[in-house]
Scaffold this active site. Sequence first.
Site, PDB file in Angstrom:
ATOM      1  N   LYS A 197      16.728 -66.392 -53.931  1.00 39.36           N
ATOM      2  CA  LYS A 197      17.003 -65.007 -54.350  1.00 39.36           C
ATOM      3  C   LYS A 197      17.063 -64.814 -55.863  1.00 39.36           C
ATOM      4  O   LYS A 197      17.807 -63.976 -56.377  1.00 39.36           O
ATOM      5  CB  LYS A 197      18.287 -64.450 -53.708  1.00 39.36           C
ATOM      6  CG  LYS A 197      18.433 -64.643 -52.238  1.00 39.36           C
ATOM      7  CD  LYS A 197      17.183 -64.470 -51.458  1.00 39.36           C
ATOM      8  CE  LYS A 197      16.609 -63.095 -51.451  1.00 39.36           C
ATOM      9  NZ  LYS A 197      15.267 -63.109 -50.783  1.00 39.36           N
ATOM     10  N   GLY A 233      14.110 -64.501 -57.586  1.00 41.81           N
ATOM     11  CA  GLY A 233      12.825 -63.962 -58.017  1.00 41.81           C
ATOM     12  C   GLY A 233      11.659 -64.868 -57.659  1.00 41.81           C
ATOM     13  O   GLY A 233      10.597 -64.803 -58.290  1.00 41.81           O
ATOM     14  N   HIS A 240      13.098 -74.799 -52.825  1.00 45.34           N
ATOM     15  CA  HIS A 240      14.434 -74.418 -53.305  1.00 45.34           C
ATOM     16  C   HIS A 240      15.317 -75.644 -53.515  1.00 45.34           C
ATOM     17  O   HIS A 240      16.488 -75.500 -53.860  1.00 45.34           O
ATOM     18  CB  HIS A 240      15.131 -73.521 -52.283  1.00 45.34           C
ATOM     19  CG  HIS A 240      14.586 -72.125 -52.224  1.00 45.34           C
ATOM     20  ND1 HIS A 240      14.254 -71.409 -53.348  1.00 45.34           N
ATOM     21  CD2 HIS A 240      14.354 -71.298 -51.181  1.00 45.34           C
ATOM     22  CE1 HIS A 240      13.821 -70.207 -52.978  1.00 45.34           C
ATOM     23  NE2 HIS A 240      13.867 -70.119 -51.690  1.00 45.34           N
ATOM     24  N   SER A 250      22.195 -60.362 -54.068  1.00 46.27           N
ATOM     25  CA  SER A 250      20.860 -60.293 -53.475  1.00 46.27           C
ATOM     26  C   SER A 250      20.804 -61.111 -52.172  1.00 46.27           C
ATOM     27  O   SER A 250      20.289 -60.653 -51.159  1.00 46.27           O
ATOM     28  CB  SER A 250      19.833 -60.829 -54.483  1.00 46.27           C
ATOM     29  OG  SER A 250      18.543 -60.808 -53.935  1.00 46.27           O
ATOM     30  N   TYR A 296      15.297 -64.885 -64.726  1.00 46.41           N
ATOM     31  CA  TYR A 296      14.842 -63.587 -64.195  1.00 46.41           C
ATOM     32  C   TYR A 296      15.058 -62.476 -65.228  1.00 46.41           C
ATOM     33  O   TYR A 296      14.168 -61.655 -65.465  1.00 46.41           O
ATOM     34  CB  TYR A 296      15.660 -63.303 -62.929  1.00 46.41           C
ATOM     35  CG  TYR A 296      15.331 -62.028 -62.194  1.00 46.41           C
ATOM     36  CD1 TYR A 296      14.391 -62.024 -61.166  1.00 46.41           C
ATOM     37  CD2 TYR A 296      15.988 -60.832 -62.490  1.00 46.41           C
ATOM     38  CE1 TYR A 296      14.105 -60.861 -60.466  1.00 46.41           C
ATOM     39  CE2 TYR A 296      15.709 -59.662 -61.795  1.00 46.41           C
ATOM     40  CZ  TYR A 296      14.767 -59.682 -60.785  1.00 46.41           C
ATOM     41  OH  TYR A 296      14.488 -58.524 -60.101  1.00 46.41           O
TER      42      TYR A 296
HETATM   43  P1  A3P Z   1      17.359 -57.907 -55.363  1.00 40.83           P
HETATM   44  O1  A3P Z   1      17.894 -58.225 -54.000  1.00 40.83           O
HETATM   45  O2  A3P Z   1      18.429 -57.961 -56.414  1.00 40.83           O
HETATM   46  O3  A3P Z   1      16.596 -56.643 -55.410  1.00 40.83           O
HETATM   47  P2  A3P Z   1      13.445 -64.178 -54.009  1.00 40.83           P
HETATM   48  O4  A3P Z   1      12.050 -63.750 -54.229  1.00 40.83           O
HETATM   49  O5  A3P Z   1      13.810 -65.457 -54.710  1.00 40.83           O
HETATM   50  O6  A3P Z   1      13.797 -64.168 -52.575  1.00 40.83           O
HETATM   51  O7  A3P Z   1      14.366 -63.101 -54.750  1.00 40.83           O
HETATM   52  C1  A3P Z   1      14.436 -61.780 -54.270  1.00 40.83           C
HETATM   53  C2  A3P Z   1      14.928 -60.897 -55.404  1.00 40.83           C
HETATM   54  O8  A3P Z   1      13.867 -60.696 -56.347  1.00 40.83           O
HETATM   55  C3  A3P Z   1      15.306 -59.522 -54.881  1.00 40.83           C
HETATM   56  O9  A3P Z   1      16.335 -59.058 -55.750  1.00 40.83           O
HETATM   57  C4  A3P Z   1      14.005 -58.771 -55.055  1.00 40.83           C
HETATM   58  O10 A3P Z   1      14.132 -57.381 -55.063  1.00 40.83           O
HETATM   59  C5  A3P Z   1      13.532 -59.320 -56.396  1.00 40.83           C
HETATM   60  N1  A3P Z   1      12.078 -59.202 -56.576  1.00 40.83           N
HETATM   61  C6  A3P Z   1      11.098 -59.394 -55.658  1.00 40.83           C
HETATM   62  N2  A3P Z   1       9.898 -59.187 -56.207  1.00 40.83           N
HETATM   63  C7  A3P Z   1      10.100 -58.853 -57.498  1.00 40.83           C
HETATM   64  C8  A3P Z   1       9.217 -58.504 -58.579  1.00 40.83           C
HETATM   65  N3  A3P Z   1       7.915 -58.459 -58.414  1.00 40.83           N
HETATM   66  N4  A3P Z   1       9.785 -58.219 -59.767  1.00 40.83           N
HETATM   67  C9  A3P Z   1      11.125 -58.256 -59.936  1.00 40.83           C
HETATM   68  N5  A3P Z   1      12.000 -58.557 -58.950  1.00 40.83           N
HETATM   69  C10 A3P Z   1      11.496 -58.865 -57.741  1.00 40.83           C
END
Ligand code: A3P
Length: 320
Positions: free
Chosen positions: A66, A68, A129, A159, A218
């Site tokens: 989570k 990014g 991870h 998140s 991030y």
């Molecule tokens: P939030 O829940 O704070 O919105 P992962 O990809 O490691 O599972 O992390 C998910 C987080 O990254 C979520 O955060 C998601 O919304 C955000 N996220 C996904 N795609 C993204 C992008 N292209 N740019 C910025 N944030 C992104």
Amino acid sequence: MEKREDPNDEVQELLQTLEQQTNWDGSPLVKYDGFWLPALFFRSILSFQKYFKAKDSDVILTSFPKSGTTWSKALNYSIVNRNVYAIDQSPLLTCNPHALVPPLEHDLYYLQDNPDLGNIPSPRIFSSHIPFNVLPASIRESKCKIIYLCRNPLDQFISHRHFSLKNKFQNDVVPLELDEAFDRFCQGIHSSGPFWDHMLGFWNAHLKNPEKVLFLKYEDLKEDIAFHIRKIAEFLGYPFTEEEEKQGLVEQIAKLCSFENLKNLEVNRSGYVHGVVEKSSFFRKGKVGDWTNYLTPAMAERFREIMEIKFGGTGLMFKI
Ligand code: A3P
């Protein structure tokens, strides 16, 4: 996703000897090499460790969950394949980033003990991870590149909470309330935790060998994505040419991989990743500082003190 049957073997035996905990969402965790790893993936982590052979040309996208990861996959895939696909023909327009950059322990080694990855064209891009020290030796010792992405742990915590609640991974369990879940997070008892050791493992590896491990945050990507796209490309050995710069390719990749663009693509709006995770749950808010909408100032203060103890003197820190 169909998982193979778990045989009663030495992995099962080892599992029985490890310290166990329950995550706030009810999922079992086991302590391995100092980390709370999801019991569900314990077998695949060991298979990944045992069988994966890194090639020097591989790119391994590592992250704390989570933080990014989806964004990192889209960016790296686009940077590495920019001479293969024009931006308006990018496979990202029709495939979820997790289908283009497969997770190692959550997918490839979950489905099979020893999958044949030899046919994947180089440079292969994978994600994981698991902590630096738990990675297969061939990843740590070969010339392959590791890109680590982390995030303010408070945003990561919020998140992850939304992600787990939305996907209801443990249907039969009532999850802990936010304050109890936060308390566990502060103790380091959470998936892939403690977060400080996870981050410091990659941070120290980066300090030791910056050519091998790129360490990203991030929040920094959010602040200046074009700068970081160039930085990643240089790190991977594919710097943008003058011609590409003139064409505005960096900005085009930034736009293609932006939260708004990926979130709104038909392919990411419905359906599942690995058959169980809602694709839309990978795109929630994509903001920095969302934790302030959920956590009290007292929780933030407690957390600031933990970070001072854990990160003090390391050069790594997050703004609260
Ligand atoms: P939030 O829940 O704070 O919105 P992962 O990809 O490691 O599972 O992390 C998910 C987080 O990254 C979520 O955060 C998601 O919304 C955000 N996220 C996904 N795609 C993204 C992008 N292209 N740019 C910025 N944030 C992104």
